[in-house]
Design a protein around this motif. Sequence first.
Motif, PDB file in Angstrom:
ATOM      1  N   PHE A  85       0.853  -1.191   0.000  1.00  0.00           N
ATOM      2  CA  PHE A  85       0.000   0.000   0.000  1.00  0.00           C
ATOM      3  C   PHE A  85       0.884   1.233   0.000  1.00  0.00           C
ATOM      4  CE2 PHE A  85       0.731  -1.300   4.336  1.00  0.00           C
ATOM      5  CZ  PHE A  85       1.055  -0.133   5.012  1.00  0.00           C
ATOM      6  N   ASP A  86       0.319   2.352  -0.296  1.00  0.00           N
ATOM      7  CA  ASP A  86       1.050   3.635  -0.312  1.00  0.00           C
ATOM      8  C   ASP A  86       1.074   4.177   1.113  1.00  0.00           C
ATOM      9  OD1 ASP A  86       2.227   6.026  -0.762  1.00  0.00           O
ATOM     10  OD2 ASP A  86       0.704   6.791  -2.153  1.00  0.00           O
ATOM     11  N   TYR A  87       2.201   3.950   1.784  1.00  0.00           N
ATOM     12  CA  TYR A  87       2.288   4.292   3.206  1.00  0.00           C
ATOM     13  C   TYR A  87       2.224   5.808   3.425  1.00  0.00           C
ATOM     14  CZ  TYR A  87       4.178   4.672   7.936  1.00  0.00           C
ATOM     15  OH  TYR A  87       4.354   4.967   9.261  1.00  0.00           O
ATOM     16  N   LYS A  88       2.915   6.577   2.551  1.00  0.00           N
ATOM     17  CA  LYS A  88       2.970   8.030   2.748  1.00  0.00           C
ATOM     18  C   LYS A  88       1.673   8.715   2.340  1.00  0.00           C
ATOM     19  CE  LYS A  88       7.970   8.420   2.217  1.00  0.00           C
ATOM     20  NZ  LYS A  88       9.080   9.034   1.474  1.00  0.00           N
ATOM     21  N   GLY A  89       1.057   8.176   1.274  1.00  0.00           N
ATOM     22  CA  GLY A  89      -0.142   8.847   0.787  1.00  0.00           C
ATOM     23  C   GLY A  89      -1.406   8.373   1.470  1.00  0.00           C
ATOM     24  N   ARG A  90      -1.357   7.251   2.119  1.00  0.00           N
ATOM     25  CA  ARG A  90      -2.558   6.685   2.733  1.00  0.00           C
ATOM     26  C   ARG A  90      -2.841   7.325   4.079  1.00  0.00           C
ATOM     27  NH1 ARG A  90      -3.493   0.282   4.147  1.00  0.00           N
ATOM     28  NH2 ARG A  90      -5.476   0.524   5.244  1.00  0.00           N
ATOM     29  N   GLN A  91      -4.096   7.586   4.314  1.00  0.00           N
ATOM     30  CA  GLN A  91      -4.484   8.115   5.629  1.00  0.00           C
ATOM     31  C   GLN A  91      -4.364   7.008   6.657  1.00  0.00           C
ATOM     32  OE1 GLN A  91      -8.380   9.791   5.760  1.00  0.00           O
ATOM     33  NE2 GLN A  91      -8.167  10.528   7.869  1.00  0.00           N
ATOM     34  N   PRO A 131       3.467  -0.286  -3.253  1.00  0.00           N
ATOM     35  CA  PRO A 131       2.297  -0.917  -3.884  1.00  0.00           C
ATOM     36  C   PRO A 131       2.704  -1.995  -4.881  1.00  0.00           C
ATOM     37  CG  PRO A 131       1.975   1.443  -3.753  1.00  0.00           C
ATOM     38  CD  PRO A 131       3.366   1.206  -3.303  1.00  0.00           C
ATOM     39  N   GLY A 132       2.128  -3.201  -4.676  1.00  0.00           N
ATOM     40  CA  GLY A 132       2.398  -4.327  -5.559  1.00  0.00           C
ATOM     41  C   GLY A 132       3.597  -5.150  -5.157  1.00  0.00           C
ATOM     42  N   LYS A 133       4.354  -4.723  -4.103  1.00  0.00           N
ATOM     43  CA  LYS A 133       5.570  -5.450  -3.742  1.00  0.00           C
ATOM     44  C   LYS A 133       5.593  -5.847  -2.277  1.00  0.00           C
ATOM     45  CE  LYS A 133       8.453  -3.498  -7.329  1.00  0.00           C
ATOM     46  NZ  LYS A 133       9.730  -2.802  -7.648  1.00  0.00           N
ATOM     47  N   GLY A 134       4.485  -5.926  -1.621  1.00  0.00           N
ATOM     48  CA  GLY A 134       4.436  -6.414  -0.273  1.00  0.00           C
ATOM     49  C   GLY A 134       4.771  -5.364   0.762  1.00  0.00           C
ATOM     50  N   CYS A 135       4.949  -5.871   1.995  1.00  0.00           N
ATOM     51  CA  CYS A 135       5.156  -4.941   3.127  1.00  0.00           C
ATOM     52  C   CYS A 135       6.048  -5.615   4.163  1.00  0.00           C
ATOM     53  CB  CYS A 135       3.800  -4.568   3.721  1.00  0.00           C
ATOM     54  SG  CYS A 135       3.930  -3.473   5.153  1.00  0.00           S
ATOM     55  N   ILE A 136       6.888  -4.786   4.847  1.00  0.00           N
ATOM     56  CA  ILE A 136       7.731  -5.256   5.955  1.00  0.00           C
ATOM     57  C   ILE A 136       7.514  -4.320   7.123  1.00  0.00           C
ATOM     58  CG2 ILE A 136      10.039  -5.755   6.768  1.00  0.00           C
ATOM     59  CD1 ILE A 136      10.908  -6.129   3.872  1.00  0.00           C
ATOM     60  N   ILE A 137       7.115  -4.879   8.257  1.00  0.00           N
ATOM     61  CA  ILE A 137       6.955  -4.102   9.495  1.00  0.00           C
ATOM     62  C   ILE A 137       7.974  -4.638  10.490  1.00  0.00           C
ATOM     63  CG2 ILE A 137       5.418  -3.540  11.397  1.00  0.00           C
ATOM     64  CD1 ILE A 137       3.088  -3.683   9.456  1.00  0.00           C
TER      65      ILE A 137
END
Length: 981
Positions: free
Chosen positions: A940-946, A971-977
Amino acid sequence: MRHFKTYISILVGLLLSATAAMAQVQKLKHTAFKDLPTASERVIKCIAEDINGFIWTASENALQWFDGSSFHTVPYGTGQHEIPGLIFNQIYRSPEEELWIFYNKGFSVYSPLTHSFKHHKDIIPAVNSAIYLMLADTRDEIVMSSGSNMVYVNRHTKKISRFATDQPAYVNIAPFNVNKDWLHVYDSTGITLSTVDGKYKSRLTRPKPLVDFSFYYFNQRYGLYASNRYLCFYDIASGNLIKTISYPGDKLLQPYHHPSNIIQKDGRTALALLDDELWEIDLQRMEFSKKLVNLSGNNFIGNGYYKAAMYDSRGNLWVSSNLYGLLKISGKSQPFQLIGPDDERENFVKCFKVNKKANLVLSGTYGKGLFVYDTLGNLLKNFPLASQGESAVVTSIGQLDDFNYLVFVHADLKQYHVDCRNMTVRVVSNNHFAPGYYSQLMEFDPGSFFYLNGNSREKISLRGSQLVFSPMRPADMQKFLAMGSLPFRNADLTAITGDPYFMNCLQQIGLHETGTQVVAKRNNNWLFGTIKGIFEFDSTGKLVRTINVKAGLADDYIYSIVIDKNNNIWCGHNKGLSRIDNDGHVFNLNQEDGLQGNEFNHAAAAVMEDGQLFFGGVSGLNAFYPSQLSRIADTPRLTITHISTIGNSLPADTAFWNITSLTVPFRDNQIKINFSAIGNNSAGYYEYQYRVQGLDDEWKSLGHTQEINLALPAGDYDIEIAAGNSFSRDLKAQKILHVKVVPPVYQRWWFLLLIGVMLLAVLALLLQAINKNKYRKKLEYIKMQQELESERQRISRDLHDNMGAYTTALLANVEKLRIEKGENNELQKMKHNADNILNSLRETIWVLNNKEISVSDFSDAFKNYCVKWLQNFDQISFDAREEIESDKILTAVEAIHFDKILKEAFQNIIKHSKATEIVFSVVSRPGLLTLSIADNGIGFDYKGRQKGNGLENMQWRAKEALAQLSVETVPGKGCIISISL
């Protein structure tokens, strides 16, 4: 028959003595000490040198010692630094290096090591005579006479070992001439020589006529009589007279204190004091060999007669006279030839010209005209060149050919042509020409000269009786510059040469034309002789060397510069001459080295083809070969003469020269050290330098100053002192004084240790108070933790007993309804929520029941959670990667926050990411813990997302756990927390 042979020997000696008039004259430099405290102390009876190089003198009623700089009178008294004698007779230096001072009714022995006397006054109470004279010495004894008594004193114990009365009239032999164990007695017919033990005797017949005489023993075989008119040489073994010679020039040997009238210099030379003359005697040829005179060729004293003499350890001659006090005469002949008249007032050399081919030296003087000499310095002719009744000031001399010269006279319309072949002079003139005081004729073509008139450049030649002037062409100027010498004082060199090079160089050193005295060329570099020293510039105008007083030069005011055959720089100034070698080392010479004086004149310098140098000064013209200067090389002996501090911690009569180390309290850290150089020159001649090891990296020049004033901080230091002809950074230390400045109380080790202990004690008390406070707080914390633990246990029980029971009942009711009514979504949701409540309740109870958990246990619990959840999601794979080097312990708070963050992320992946892979990673190393969960979902778009509540809760929990939360997603490449702690 024997008397006939004696007379024949005398006649032969008298005939041979005529050759004495042809004896060689040796010119030697000397120093006269006329500043002795009183007139009685200037009439010195005897002279000696101690092991430290100090000169001791005894006059009728005063004993003095000279440390190279000053004379010190030993006070009268019986103390260890006093002398009880009133009338002094002799000073004798023993083989034990002690000085025996003989005076009426006793003697005292001086120790150079302790600088103290031991007195032996009235050692022979029964003797009526008040005079003690030393006759001889043996291996262990001193032989003295007192009246008709012979006294043998042991040199070691200073006690009488033998005593003989009613002895014949033994005659004193000067201690520095006597051989061991010899005594002699004379009567009306001759002298009887005998050993002290009486085992050997020899009879020498007294020649006639003989008014007064004394005997001198100068080797194992020969001795001589010295009468008032002639010398008689004897063979001691046979007693035969070998040769008789008269004193040169009808001189007389003074009968006063005759043992000191002849002294032996070495195995082949002796010195005779003949009235006001000094003559050397060749003991092998048995004739007078040379007369010693001063540098001007005159006797060292004008009248009166010599009293005593001594050669010191350096070969210098010390003599005293009845009118001129004490003189020190150099033992080395000087390499400097002095050309000039005997009257120094006529010898102010303004300019000169040397022509060795014609054997001519022309010297132009201030106010005495022109002197013509041969190259040996013999005066051939003086041309006063009188103008208006006064002798001329000759400013410049130009050579026309070998025997004809053009002579310029200051401020005179008449100039002169001097013919040195016929010794004639004629006037040449130009009615509009009157030379200046510093004018210079510079030859650059035969018969043609460059002449500077103000800043005007002119070429001068002689045609008949007229001077012809013509302008200098550029080619002439270049030829003149190629000669490499510009002897122009305070001249605008740019205007003269047309080259701005010279002015640019002067500007670099803060000077202009008025500061320039002379310019000379060495190789491709130009040397500027100025009022600030010598400055060397290369062909580009770059300053490559500065030679001034700081570099060792005796004086900065340079009058002349020449370059010798070895490419060394020679310059004249107000304090003599200086040589600067290719390495920059400076060697200074002055009047004490045999120069005409200390002051030399402007541009009065020249170097000959054979390497001989000429320099003109206010008292004559010096000529010398630089290669011969080695004969005046002198390494003086440096001696500390006095050390003082603010508190005067050392007595004034201390033997300072023997002190090698000194310890002073800090309050006396201001130290003054006086010293003196003992050499062939006076102490004031030498240049002194010092450095303090531990404070100074380089030598510091003192010039001619003979003292150091230091304020030293606490510590240990080696003070190094040296002296030489010139300042040199390569000079080795000649005296090293170790000084320890004891630190003040507040810098002592024990005081610092005490302060340290006290500080440690204070620190310990502070630490104790801090620890007590920490312990009190820890107890309070433990108590609070115990109370919290008790409360957690109560809450845990209540949750388990109440909420757990209610949740279990809820699940049972939901299950009952599902059985009764069948499956539906609402019941399924209620069952799911109830399960979540029950699981969350169990986790909360687990946290409340555990204070801490290891990373590995935490990881295992989370992995179980994930595996359990993914049983219903076959399309999602799960992988756990652990790198646990350090199994860190997490607190309950940290564990619950990390657990909630990871579970929130896990649930979001399942619900929203459409991922097919989930990777859980744990990295635990010393000082680092990283927990991360990654997926290959849609991202997801971390910076643009509310931001929603989930991410905000994660960030809040990370902050509460003092950890950092990072989210990496595209977006489209997963996420790492990731969580980092």
